[in-house]
Enzyme design. Structure first.
Site, PDB file in Angstrom:
ATOM      1  CG  HIS A  56     -22.244  39.206   7.357  1.00 12.71           C
ATOM      2  ND1 HIS A  56     -22.932  38.854   5.977  1.00 12.71           N
ATOM      3  CD2 HIS A  56     -21.234  39.927   7.258  1.00 12.71           C
ATOM      4  CE1 HIS A  56     -21.801  38.968   5.395  1.00 12.71           C
ATOM      5  NE2 HIS A  56     -20.751  39.670   6.045  1.00 12.71           N
ATOM      6  CD  GLU A  58     -27.958  39.096   7.269  1.00 13.37           C
ATOM      7  OE1 GLU A  58     -26.971  39.880   7.810  1.00 13.37           O
ATOM      8  OE2 GLU A  58     -28.017  39.277   6.022  1.00 13.37           O
ATOM      9  CB  CYS A  86     -23.958  37.487   1.804  1.00 19.45           C
ATOM     10  SG  CYS A  86     -23.652  36.701   3.573  1.00 19.45           S
ATOM     11  CB  CYS A  89     -26.698  35.558   5.916  1.00 17.43           C
ATOM     12  SG  CYS A  89     -25.073  36.684   6.700  1.00 17.43           S
TER      13      CYS A  89
END
Length: 149
Positions: A56, A58, A86, A89
């Site tokens: 992701h 992040e 999420c 993360c």
């Protein structure tokens, strides 16, 4: 630069990254990490390209800057991300002790706020809704285009 102006500037930089992801066929989420009003790293989702569900925006940003700074804690940093992080993360944000998280659009399905508001480090400040419409639109456009295929 005032706070709202600064947030808008850095969120626009994260949106540039989200657009890069969009054009690669990745879910268009972009992130930048900032310290002392300077961008330390820019990145976007790479889950498709890397065949890695943890890639992701992040996670890529946190890992990249931690390696760059050779520091696992990032208390002086602010993470700007176009979509609410999420839970995975949020866990990385917690462990890295990032000072602030600023996100654009809420993620009603998988966002950490839906599941557990206090999942971040107790010192981490959270600001949401920065350039929310722009951040929401790129995600909606991506999935709309995907459905048409």
């Amino acid at each position: 630069m005032e706070n709202q102006e600064k947030h808008a500037y850095f969120m626009n930089q994260a949106l540039i990254e989200a657009n890069k992801a969009y054009h690669k066929g990745e879910i268009p989420v972009g992130a930048v990490i900032v310290a002392e009003d300077k961008i330390l790293i820019r990145t976007h989702n790479l889950t498709e390209q890397l065949f890695d569900i943890s890639a992701h925006a992040e996670m890529m940003a946190i890992t990249g800057i931690a390696q760059n700074l050779q520091a696992k804690y990032l208390p002086q940093c602010t993470l700007y991300v176009t979509l609410e992080p999420c839970v995975m993360c949020a866990g990385a944000i917690f462990w890295s002790q990032i000072d602030s998280v600023v996100f654009g659009a809420k993620d009603e399905k998988r966002g950490f706020l839906r599941l557990k508001e206090n999942i971040l480090h107790h010192k981490t400040k959270v600001t949401g809704g920065i350039l929310e419409e722009e951040c929401k639109k790129i995600i909606q456009d991506f999935f709309s285009q995907l459905r048409r295929k």
